[in-house]
Design an enzyme around this catalytic site. Structure first.
Site, mmCIF file in Angstrom:
data_model
loop_
_atom_site.group_PDB
_atom_site.id
_atom_site.type_symbol
_atom_site.label_atom_id
_atom_site.label_comp_id
_atom_site.label_asym_id
_atom_site.label_seq_id
_atom_site.Cartn_x
_atom_site.Cartn_y
_atom_site.Cartn_z
ATOM 1 N N ASP A 110 0.790 -1.239 0.000
ATOM 2 C CA ASP A 110 0.000 0.000 0.000
ATOM 3 C C ASP A 110 0.819 1.286 0.000
ATOM 4 O OD1 ASP A 110 0.959 0.114 2.662
ATOM 5 O OD2 ASP A 110 -0.858 -0.800 3.467
ATOM 6 N N HIS A 125 6.418 -8.058 -1.292
ATOM 7 C CA HIS A 125 5.318 -8.459 -2.180
ATOM 8 C C HIS A 125 4.983 -7.406 -3.227
ATOM 9 C CE1 HIS A 125 3.935 -11.506 1.134
ATOM 10 N NE2 HIS A 125 5.005 -11.889 0.485
ATOM 11 N N CYS A 136 10.623 -7.308 -19.814
ATOM 12 C CA CYS A 136 11.967 -6.810 -19.487
ATOM 13 C C CYS A 136 12.115 -6.373 -18.026
ATOM 14 C CB CYS A 136 12.326 -5.638 -20.407
ATOM 15 S SG CYS A 136 11.261 -4.208 -20.167
ATOM 16 N N CYS A 177 9.357 -3.508 -25.322
ATOM 17 C CA CYS A 177 9.921 -4.852 -25.571
ATOM 18 C C CYS A 177 8.843 -5.861 -25.961
ATOM 19 C CB CYS A 177 10.661 -5.353 -24.329
ATOM 20 S SG CYS A 177 9.562 -6.002 -23.057
ATOM 21 N N GLY A 214 1.966 -6.802 13.136
ATOM 22 C CA GLY A 214 0.770 -6.889 12.297
ATOM 23 C C GLY A 214 0.823 -7.928 11.204
ATOM 24 N N SER A 216 0.338 -12.256 10.359
ATOM 25 C CA SER A 216 -0.069 -13.564 10.869
ATOM 26 C C SER A 216 1.062 -14.582 10.734
ATOM 27 C CB SER A 216 -1.294 -14.070 10.091
ATOM 28 O OG SER A 216 -0.966 -14.188 8.719
ATOM 29 N N ASN A 240 1.043 -7.380 18.029
ATOM 30 C CA ASN A 240 -0.104 -7.912 17.299
ATOM 31 C C ASN A 240 -1.315 -7.852 18.223
ATOM 32 O OD1 ASN A 240 -1.907 -9.658 15.724
ATOM 33 N ND2 ASN A 240 -0.063 -10.405 14.712
ATOM 34 N N ALA A 258 -1.071 -1.882 16.701
ATOM 35 C CA ALA A 258 0.270 -1.364 16.426
ATOM 36 C C ALA A 258 0.333 0.160 16.599
ATOM 37 C CB ALA A 258 0.681 -1.759 15.009
HETATM 38 P P1 OAD Z 1 -2.885 -11.272 7.649
HETATM 39 O O1 OAD Z 1 -4.237 -10.785 7.317
HETATM 40 O O2 OAD Z 1 -2.578 -12.692 7.397
HETATM 41 O O3 OAD Z 1 -2.555 -10.981 9.179
HETATM 42 C C1 OAD Z 1 -2.792 -9.721 9.763
HETATM 43 C C2 OAD Z 1 -2.285 -9.768 11.183
HETATM 44 O O4 OAD Z 1 -2.422 -8.471 11.731
HETATM 45 C C3 OAD Z 1 -3.053 -10.722 12.081
HETATM 46 O O5 OAD Z 1 -2.114 -11.485 12.825
HETATM 47 C C4 OAD Z 1 -3.859 -9.786 12.998
HETATM 48 O O6 OAD Z 1 -4.026 -10.330 14.299
HETATM 49 C C5 OAD Z 1 -2.955 -8.567 13.032
HETATM 50 N N1 OAD Z 1 -3.627 -7.269 13.292
HETATM 51 C C6 OAD Z 1 -4.830 -6.842 12.861
HETATM 52 N N2 OAD Z 1 -5.038 -5.562 13.220
HETATM 53 C C7 OAD Z 1 -3.918 -5.163 13.869
HETATM 54 C C8 OAD Z 1 -3.498 -3.933 14.470
HETATM 55 N N3 OAD Z 1 -4.263 -2.837 14.445
HETATM 56 N N4 OAD Z 1 -2.290 -3.885 15.061
HETATM 57 C C9 OAD Z 1 -1.487 -4.991 15.090
HETATM 58 N N5 OAD Z 1 -1.825 -6.167 14.545
HETATM 59 C C10 OAD Z 1 -3.026 -6.250 13.935
HETATM 60 O O7 OAD Z 1 -1.846 -10.311 6.871
HETATM 61 P P2 OAD Z 1 -0.318 -10.588 6.522
HETATM 62 O O8 OAD Z 1 0.352 -11.345 7.590
HETATM 63 O O9 OAD Z 1 0.269 -9.294 6.109
HETATM 64 O O10 OAD Z 1 0.282 -11.663 0.299
HETATM 65 O O11 OAD Z 1 -0.476 -11.511 5.248
HETATM 66 C C11 OAD Z 1 0.658 -11.927 4.557
HETATM 67 C C12 OAD Z 1 0.371 -12.004 3.095
HETATM 68 O O12 OAD Z 1 -0.809 -12.776 2.854
HETATM 69 C C13 OAD Z 1 0.044 -10.669 2.434
HETATM 70 O O13 OAD Z 1 1.183 -9.921 2.097
HETATM 71 C C14 OAD Z 1 -0.691 -11.105 1.206
HETATM 72 C C15 OAD Z 1 -1.590 -12.150 1.810
HETATM 73 O O14 OAD Z 1 -2.023 -13.134 0.937
HETATM 74 C C16 OAD Z 1 0.135 -11.557 -1.000
HETATM 75 O O15 OAD Z 1 -0.845 -11.071 -1.493
HETATM 76 C C17 OAD Z 1 1.276 -12.117 -1.789
#
Ligand code: OAD
Length: 266
Positions: A110, A125, A136, A177, A214, A216, A240, A258
């Site tokens: 983002d 990502h 290219c 390209c 933040g 998972s 988290n 966070a």
């Molecule tokens: P997730 O949606 O899997 O996890 C979000 C995490 O943030 C969870 O552990 C929540 O408990 C925590 N959370 C939510 N609100 C919060 C807050 N205000 N403060 C702190 N923690 C909070 O997201 P990601 O771990 O980023 O990949 O997911 C990893 C990847 O899965 C993403 O980059 C994306 C997705 O598929 C791609 O698209 C390649």
């Protein structure tokens, strides 16, 4: 350790002269109004990631249900286009300015860490506001206003396949390209940019504290980075709202949003 005041008065002081690296995920941007992926309110609860986050899946959606593709892009981008950095992004920027944080390794697409002013951001990502030629590899900024225009044009097609395809070929033309420009995000099954991943490993080679905020910890190789850092002697701090797959290896845990926890470290 669960209490922020105890952590700040105790262990945090040990890292005053150390090298700190952050790993962030969607939870960091939740307070900016962007949905996380997992959990009952997450994006993947509404859209099957096998379809909406893989190259083959997206081609199938475009062929069979183009209206759903428009709905997905609208939902994803509407939130990102409105979002502004929150206190968590600003706290990381401030820690970098203070010379305490070496880099932010993020899974987010983002651009909010950069919008907050962070300089050393490694995007595992990709970035939703950048185009990449699939031939290219040339990169091109995708301005927010332009993307807002693309979404509006897509909505006007009312989900008709021919209309959707026309908008895509108008805004994602062929490169010199002859490759096709596409949004520079990593989909499921695709490889991460190896240079970015190498830089992330290098950042963790001499890291004394890794802040994992933040995420998972469900997606690899991003989720392997804390293991790599720990093997090399770093301590791990998780921030988290609930325990994650990485909690078991973390030395410290501060449970909370966070945007509330991170400013207390400043
Ligand atoms: P997730 O949606 O899997 O996890 C979000 C995490 O943030 C969870 O552990 C929540 O408990 C925590 N959370 C939510 N609100 C919060 C807050 N205000 N403060 C702190 N923690 C909070 O997201 P990601 O771990 O980023 O990949 O997911 C990893 C990847 O899965 C993403 O980059 C994306 C997705 O598929 C791609 O698209 C390649």
């Amino acid at each position: 350790m669960k209490n922020i005041a105890d952590f700040v008065a105790g262990p945090w002081q040990e890292f005053k002269n150390g090298r700190i690296v952050a790993l962030t995920g969607a939870g960091i941007s939740e307070e900016s109004g962007i949905s996380t992926f997992r959990g009952s309110d997450g994006l993947w609860a509404k859209y099957n990631p096998q379809l909406f986050a893989s190259p083959e899946g997206l081609l199938g959606v475009l062929r069979d249900e183009p209206g759903k593709m428009v709905g997905f892009l609208d939902e994803l981008y509407s939130a990102m286009l409105k979002a502004r950095p929150n206190r968590a992004h600003r706290a990381f920027c401030e820690l970098e300015k203070q010379g305490r944080l070496s880099s932010v390794i993020t899974q987010n697409i983002d651009n909010l860490h950069q919008d907050a002013g962070s300089q050393n951001v490694l995007e595992l990502h990709g970035n939703a506001f950048r185009l990449r030629c699939d031939g290219c590899g040339r990169l091109k900024t995708l301005e927010k206003e332009k993307m807002a225009g693309i979404i509006e044009e897509l909505k006007k097609t009312e989900g008709r396949r021919s209309g959707v395809l026309k908008v895509f070929s108008k805004f994602f033309p062929r490169c010199a390209c002859q490759g096709r420009l596409r949004i520079d995000v990593v989909l499921f099954g695709e490889l991460l940019d190896s240079r970015i991943l190498d830089e992330a490993y290098a950042e963790l080679d001499n890291c004394s504290l890794m802040i994992i905020a933040g995420t998972s910890g469900a997606v690899y190789p991003a989720a392997s980075l804390p293991y790599y850092a720990k093997e090399r002697g770093a301590r791990l701090l998780e921030i988290n709202t609930s325990p994650s797959s990485l909690s078991v290896i973390c030395d410290y845990q501060l449970m909370g949003r966070a945007g509330e926890v991170l400013p207390k470290l400043l």
